[in-house]
Scaffold this motif. Structure first.
Motif, PDB file in Angstrom:
ATOM      1  N   PRO A 194       0.828  -1.219   0.000  1.00 38.23           N
ATOM      2  CA  PRO A 194       0.000   0.000   0.000  1.00 38.23           C
ATOM      3  C   PRO A 194       0.858   1.263   0.000  1.00 38.23           C
ATOM      4  O   PRO A 194       0.519   2.253  -0.645  1.00 38.23           O
ATOM      5  CB  PRO A 194      -0.797  -0.110   1.302  1.00 38.23           C
ATOM      6  CG  PRO A 194      -0.806  -1.570   1.622  1.00 38.23           C
ATOM      7  CD  PRO A 194       0.472  -2.143   1.090  1.00 38.23           C
ATOM      8  N   ASP A 252       3.787   1.731  -1.389  1.00 36.42           N
ATOM      9  CA  ASP A 252       4.318   1.976  -2.735  1.00 36.42           C
ATOM     10  C   ASP A 252       3.294   2.669  -3.628  1.00 36.42           C
ATOM     11  O   ASP A 252       3.656   3.384  -4.559  1.00 36.42           O
ATOM     12  CB  ASP A 252       4.684   0.649  -3.428  1.00 36.42           C
ATOM     13  CG  ASP A 252       5.801  -0.104  -2.730  1.00 36.42           C
ATOM     14  OD1 ASP A 252       6.629   0.539  -2.057  1.00 36.42           O
ATOM     15  OD2 ASP A 252       5.839  -1.351  -2.864  1.00 36.42           O
ATOM     16  N   VAL A 276       0.846   4.853  -2.967  1.00 37.53           N
ATOM     17  CA  VAL A 276       0.238   6.149  -2.633  1.00 37.53           C
ATOM     18  C   VAL A 276       1.152   7.338  -2.920  1.00 37.53           C
ATOM     19  O   VAL A 276       0.708   8.466  -3.070  1.00 37.53           O
ATOM     20  CB  VAL A 276      -0.211   6.150  -1.151  1.00 37.53           C
ATOM     21  CG1 VAL A 276       0.976   6.181  -0.219  1.00 37.53           C
ATOM     22  CG2 VAL A 276      -1.157   7.306  -0.868  1.00 37.53           C
ATOM     23  N   VAL A 277       2.449   7.070  -3.021  1.00 40.34           N
ATOM     24  CA  VAL A 277       3.433   8.154  -3.081  1.00 40.34           C
ATOM     25  C   VAL A 277       3.615   8.667  -4.513  1.00 40.34           C
ATOM     26  O   VAL A 277       3.538   7.906  -5.468  1.00 40.34           O
ATOM     27  CB  VAL A 277       4.770   7.657  -2.486  1.00 40.34           C
ATOM     28  CG1 VAL A 277       5.941   8.490  -2.955  1.00 40.34           C
ATOM     29  CG2 VAL A 277       4.677   7.674  -0.973  1.00 40.34           C
ATOM     30  N   LYS A 282      -2.091   3.946  -7.056  1.00 40.02           N
ATOM     31  CA  LYS A 282      -3.495   3.988  -6.626  1.00 40.02           C
ATOM     32  C   LYS A 282      -4.287   4.970  -7.466  1.00 40.02           C
ATOM     33  O   LYS A 282      -5.457   4.729  -7.798  1.00 40.02           O
ATOM     34  CB  LYS A 282      -3.566   4.395  -5.149  1.00 40.02           C
ATOM     35  CG  LYS A 282      -4.942   4.256  -4.568  1.00 40.02           C
ATOM     36  CD  LYS A 282      -4.944   4.593  -3.083  1.00 40.02           C
ATOM     37  CE  LYS A 282      -4.746   6.086  -2.871  1.00 40.02           C
ATOM     38  NZ  LYS A 282      -4.785   6.432  -1.431  1.00 40.02           N
ATOM     39  N   GLY A 306      -0.224  12.779  -4.787  1.00 38.39           N
ATOM     40  CA  GLY A 306       0.378  11.962  -3.727  1.00 38.39           C
ATOM     41  C   GLY A 306      -0.129  12.315  -2.340  1.00 38.39           C
ATOM     42  O   GLY A 306       0.250  11.680  -1.356  1.00 38.39           O
ATOM     43  N   MET A 312      -3.222  12.110  -1.491  1.00 36.78           N
ATOM     44  CA  MET A 312      -4.486  11.408  -1.243  1.00 36.78           C
ATOM     45  C   MET A 312      -4.260  10.075  -0.549  1.00 36.78           C
ATOM     46  O   MET A 312      -4.190   9.030  -1.195  1.00 36.78           O
ATOM     47  CB  MET A 312      -5.227  11.199  -2.566  1.00 36.78           C
ATOM     48  CG  MET A 312      -5.654  12.508  -3.209  1.00 36.78           C
ATOM     49  SD  MET A 312      -6.878  12.269  -4.512  1.00 36.78           S
ATOM     50  CE  MET A 312      -5.914  11.448  -5.746  1.00 36.78           C
ATOM     51  N   THR A 313      -4.173  10.106   0.783  1.00 38.19           N
ATOM     52  CA  THR A 313      -4.062   8.831   1.499  1.00 38.19           C
ATOM     53  C   THR A 313      -5.422   8.125   1.496  1.00 38.19           C
ATOM     54  O   THR A 313      -5.483   6.910   1.609  1.00 38.19           O
ATOM     55  CB  THR A 313      -3.583   9.046   2.942  1.00 38.19           C
ATOM     56  OG1 THR A 313      -4.606   9.713   3.675  1.00 38.19           O
ATOM     57  CG2 THR A 313      -2.308   9.878   2.964  1.00 38.19           C
ATOM     58  N   PRO A 318      -9.179   7.983  -0.758  1.00 41.75           N
ATOM     59  CA  PRO A 318      -9.550   6.622  -0.392  1.00 41.75           C
ATOM     60  C   PRO A 318      -8.316   5.704  -0.374  1.00 41.75           C
ATOM     61  O   PRO A 318      -7.390   5.883  -1.143  1.00 41.75           O
ATOM     62  CB  PRO A 318     -10.518   6.201  -1.500  1.00 41.75           C
ATOM     63  CG  PRO A 318     -10.163   7.063  -2.662  1.00 41.75           C
ATOM     64  CD  PRO A 318      -9.745   8.367  -2.067  1.00 41.75           C
ATOM     65  N   THR A 319      -8.375   4.729   0.518  1.00 39.30           N
ATOM     66  CA  THR A 319      -7.277   3.780   0.654  1.00 39.30           C
ATOM     67  C   THR A 319      -7.236   2.824  -0.538  1.00 39.30           C
ATOM     68  O   THR A 319      -8.161   2.755  -1.341  1.00 39.30           O
ATOM     69  CB  THR A 319      -7.455   2.930   1.921  1.00 39.30           C
ATOM     70  OG1 THR A 319      -8.670   2.198   1.769  1.00 39.30           O
ATOM     71  CG2 THR A 319      -7.515   3.793   3.162  1.00 39.30           C
ATOM     72  N   ASN A 320      -6.171   2.055  -0.587  1.00 42.11           N
ATOM     73  CA  ASN A 320      -6.049   1.030  -1.616  1.00 42.11           C
ATOM     74  C   ASN A 320      -7.229   0.057  -1.595  1.00 42.11           C
ATOM     75  O   ASN A 320      -7.755  -0.315  -2.646  1.00 42.11           O
ATOM     76  CB  ASN A 320      -4.776   0.198  -1.387  1.00 42.11           C
ATOM     77  CG  ASN A 320      -3.611   0.777  -2.145  1.00 42.11           C
ATOM     78  OD1 ASN A 320      -3.482   1.984  -2.252  1.00 42.11           O
ATOM     79  ND2 ASN A 320      -2.786  -0.103  -2.694  1.00 42.11           N
TER      80      ASN A 320
END
Lengths: 425, 425, 425, 425
Positions: free
Chosen positions: B35, B37, B39-40, B50, B100, B102-103, B105-107
């Protein structure tokens, strides 16, 4: 067709006369300016007047006198650093964005430098043996200085625009009544295989060749340039606020820079004014729009349901069409407001504003830049820029021609650029 | 040839199979990633994994389901803001450089979103009446997602490159012995008037048309791509330190950014390594050079006394020549090191690296972007960029074709781009 | 102790003589300069000479003549925009970083402006009734102009430093043989409760009061300033490369800016030179180090195992100690190289270089800025800056005093600042 | 009073219990977060949660285990590069602004790292011979980790604020009815010579000493913090638009950044909301204003006709006055909205918001940073920052004390800072 291999058609007497008149004209352009006006650099694109005076002189010194006048002594060894523009072959130099830091040499010193190099040129011509290759470089020097005459006039306007007190370069001149703009009309061209590029008859820059065949589709060009009045319609229709008209890079620039009107336009009490060499004047509706970027020209054309011409469409039309130029003649320093004479073809091709084309600036087939410094003149800029054709009211008389390729980055606005519409048949 | 007017050649069953396999492949590409990897965003050009997963899903939701599945309910109204890329018609959106941030919505949430939209697509296909126009947009959605598969693979390499611990995307695979590079050879082409652009048979993007005539001069293309070994020669000959090879904008970039080698190359103890999806590996001399900018490709060609091909020279050659592709097949994620098979024409046209051409990205004669959001797909980017042709080892199998036009800015290096030399006859 | 409530000790005749001599001196300082030298702004911190000439004049016009000379007519309404520095009460103004864009008004025009305002001041004094409050503002205007005399001299050096041709402001003057530096010696002070700040006797700026008690611990101050020779030891010992000596913000600046030596120092063939008003001269080992930032001063002190004094330690010492000043007198424009006379206490307190203290610039207990524009003079700068004490060789004779508080940001280097070491007992 | 020379008052059993509870609490703070939330860095000031988890662990590993547990083996040599914050003595490290690029090590790996180091600490305590110097460093490690607990909570709020979907860190908790704010009242203090700084009894950071005498003038402090309701009055009175209230650097920041309200405040339909750990909530009028910069605190005090206290005024008051803290206790994560209990002195000194003081952060007389890495802990930051006193609702219970000196740059707003008014008697 690199410059060094060119042969000039002028005999030495003609050439010397051109050298003298060109050199004098540059000096005359600077005459209305104070020393203060001539030293400041309002943005990296716009060089100080003094720098133009020095650079054009250095060009003759370096590429003509140092190379071809045997007993010539350089005026001041430090000036190469001061006045080299971008010739990596000619050594290190003052960074472009720092040209305004050079309070020394002073204006007076640069004037002395000019006279010293002018004397050198006289001595060169006084000798018997002016080789054709040397004459050719002298001719490049003349054309180079003419280009800087236009740049000087563009740049000094930027100086006056950037200060809090917006002095005029000169007093406003009467120019008679502005007559109504003739209606937009279209001239059709057949397309097909056409020869484009310079044919070697008379002077041309290397980027105008080699002459070659190009395949064109049938097209139409507008009889005249887009006017300020039409531009105001675009503005009033929300042209600067509607993303649909714009290229993505253009839209980004509009938003980042907050563009609302052409550069040099300013609104006061609901009236639009425009900074000119004659000061801040009311925008003349019938005059061609000026000081717009490629992005704006392209957006306007989309808004109008048309497109910009390609550089070859323009060239073929300019070569074959009956054309009418700026009615003000040399030294107008502003687009004509006389009615475009459109009865017999395209008007305003030369002498009002440069015309943005949809052609990116790239080498013609078979183009090879010359070896050495003069090979850097044009070739290394052939990416990221757009071609403009024609000539502006700042362009010296006789400097341009139908094959002439001017080029600027698509975001730049301080040049005197406008547009003519095109469409497919 | 705007996308909306296109007709797909596939029947609904084939199309649904393609939808499924494309959607699965994207998910599979992300499977090796944590996860963290995904989001960044290591630079504005490179989007998070994502985001790619969400954006390709939003594309189907917005342009297919919302428009054409009558009882469809949007998964989450906020996702349009999160996952719209650049479609001004589709409303406001997260700034590109802030993807980057946007944490959420999550994966896991994005995976649910993907399944929800996949279900919607299944429902759409389960109905009787899949209109051709809808099928056509679905096909665009497939090709769009394939483009993002390549971007995802480019971008994730940038993530691993940017962190202090340079993890590989996957374990290195054995690929047999690298055989010697065949000598450079040239294939001649006649030039003349040639038809270029897509003929409407099978899927193509709107920027590949209209098909039209182009005038070419006789030319030759190299049988294979420039190799790392040849690039090292360029470097050892001082290629990155000699202004004479470079365009002015390129030379400015080289100096400002301190370029000394291709992006992703790193020297340790006098040996050059290269960041790959299999980690930091020794540079393979026989492999095509990769991750170079247009500026570098152009400089190399000058240094070699050659030039880059135009996009039409490449297209005509690719259409007529006997070609050999990447011997590794789909999912190689690295250029082939097998010997280029050059006996019978041009090799390595598809599947190793995209090939920079000297053509700026501009509209074909008669091109008009479609109305609405999908008209923004390609047209608004037609300035300041250069065309690349072919396909890279990251390109999904079957995605490219001889008329395909890829485009990037001349300074960009994280794409998998290399070059093939050309010369005039 | 806001300026407006101050009472000057001078009678009108004395005051008028001071006005005249101050105004003349400013003009004299600009006399060696060309118009070009006077218009350029090499960095936002350094204003053009012409701006200083205009601003000091505007100060008298705005705060003295407009307010207190009943029939006074403003010279040019536009000049308030041009020459207001930072007085928000006095309206909008040319942005600080754009002061170099003002080619107009020209130098000649500013000279006329100066004479016009000088005439106004003469008329003011010719009247009978010069109120004490008015006299007090005139005295502020004098002291204000003296501050700008020092700034003018700092800034013009930056102009000459920034151009490619490093002209001197004036020809080098013989100054006799530089004698050996006396050894470092220490003078002890007792500490305890001490009165600090101005006692109201004679002119002082508002930031020098209110006078109040401060508690000092016993301390020692060095008899003389740190010399160039000692600074070279610091450099040779790796002082600019060893993080241990530096504050975190300082170390960041050293690395970002690539500092290796004091500002204006330049190495040629292993010899250090220093840009001065007399051109680029060899660094004189016995002269006080100059043109260093607070960060450098602090780092040197740590390296030497000492510390910087607080502003009150300096003030108490300057008030009580026997001191020796610059032996060159007014107009030296360079630190003395004569031996510091240290037999009887502290030397070099006034007239060589300003001395960085470890005290941040903040208000004294009970300080309240005046209402209105003159309240902006000092008070609003009381954050982020460090106090310097003493006076430099550029400071007009008689301008400073033991309570004087000069202040700059800790990264600034173009001021004439050095240091004196301190230590705890 | 450098940390290394400190002696802890705790016996090993107490110390181990503190180690365990502190380490557990950090882990617990991160528990509500997804892996995505923990890796992103929304601005250079705000570090990723994962980085805090790793850094605090690295601190114990580097300064305790590597130095003092003889057979300890470093968990992963690469982690020193990843998790060193600013200790130049401890080698090179990931640039601060690039902490968000570290997708690896993953959250799971960092959790393993934490357990490994925790095991190491258990082993250390299981040995007989815990030297006092080692115990002292362990105590620093505990206090260090507590500081990072507060930073973690500040930083994660910035993550949630920066994304388009403003998730809460936790669900809102009921806190009873907010009672009316008690009227502002003043407590007077005598001034005179006062002892300030830590006396060595119990743990303190080195910057809290040496204890020394300070001379104070009589002063008054407000009984409570400035409330949101009062801040709204300031806003409604045009506080953010009136230069007269602001320091020059502050006013420049207000204009450049477009500040209109405290950080984390957002207006919707004429109502102000505030981003909190419980999501975007309506601003509570009676709660202390929070997330303001020094510039804003100072401007408010001027607008109110008061001033900020000095750090010693606060310390003397906090030591002597009867005080009331946050009524919510540990883990509140928001300022109390319970009425400040003001009957008997000063309330809200600890546990709501840190209080900006007018004191710049500088060393106490006689302060010397320790040799080595731990000497970098505080000393090198003593310039350009302002001292805050007290503690916020994010500060771990028992972490602060009356001598505690917190410090931030005057423009920073993401810390939980507010203000209490002061005035001269």
């Amino acid at each position: 067709m690199p410059p060094l291999r060119m042969k000039t058609a002028m005999d030495p007497t003609q050439l010397l006369a051109r050298v003298r008149s060109t050199r004098h004209r540059t000096r005359d352009l600077a005459r209305p300016l104070t020393p203060e006006d001539q030293v400041v650099q309002p943005m990296p694109d716009a060089s100080p007047t003094k720098w133009h005076l020095g650079h054009t002189t250095w060009f003759f010194e370096t590429f003509v006198l140092c190379e071809h006048l045997s007993d010539y002594r350089v005026y001041d060894e430090r000036f190469s650093y001061c006045f080299n523009s971008y010739y990596d072959h000619a050594g290190t130099r003052q960074a472009r964005a720092q040209r305004g830091m050079m309070t020394r040499p002073t204006n007076d010193e640069v004037a002395r430098y000019r006279r010293y190099v002018d004397d050198g040129l006289e001595r060169l011509f006084a000798r018997r043996d002016l080789a054709p290759a040397v004459a050719s470089i002298v001719e490049i020097g003349i054309n180079h200085e003419e280009q800087h005459q236009e740049l000087l006039m563009m740049d000094i306007l930027n100086v006056f625009w950037s200060g809090p007190i917006r002095s005029p370069y000169r007093e406003p001149r009467k120019i008679g009544v502005a007559l109504p703009t003739p209606p937009l009309a279209w001239t059709s061209f057949d397309g097909g295989i056409q020869e484009v590029g310079h044919d070697g008859d008379g002077f041309a820059f290397d980027n105008e060749g080699p002459r070659h065949s190009a395949l064109l589709r049938p097209y139409r060009l507008a009889n005249r340039l887009v006017t300020n009045s039409e531009w105001l319609e675009f503005m009033e229709d929300g042209g600067y606020r509607d993303f649909r008209h714009w290229l993505s890079d253009g839209w980004g620039t509009v938003q980042r820079e907050g563009w609302l009107a052409p550069y040099y336009w300013e609104e006061k009490d609901s009236t639009w004014f425009q900074m000119t060499h004659e000061g801040l004047l009311r925008v003349v509706p019938s005059a061609p729009v000026c000081n717009i970027s490629y992005y704006e020209a392209d957006a306007f054309a989309r808004w109008a349901g048309k497109r910009l011409p390609t550089e070859f469409e323009w060239e073929v039309a300019a070569r074959t069409g009956s054309t009418t130029g700026n009615t003000l003649g040399t030294g107008a320093f502003r687009p004509s407001t006389a009615p475009a004479n459109c009865a017999s073809g395209l008007s305003q091709l030369i002498g009002d504003v440069w015309e943005w084309t949809q052609s990116s600036y790239s080498p013609y087939p078979g183009f090879k830049a010359a070896e050495g410094a003069l090979g850097e003149y044009n070739g290394k800029f052939m990416v990221n820029q757009q071609v403009l054709r024609g000539a502006s009211c700042l362009t010296p008389d006789g400097h341009s021609r139908p094959t002439y390729r001017n080029f600027f980055y698509p975001h730049q606005r301080w040049l005197f650029g406008g547009l003519r519409l095109a469409e497919d048949v």
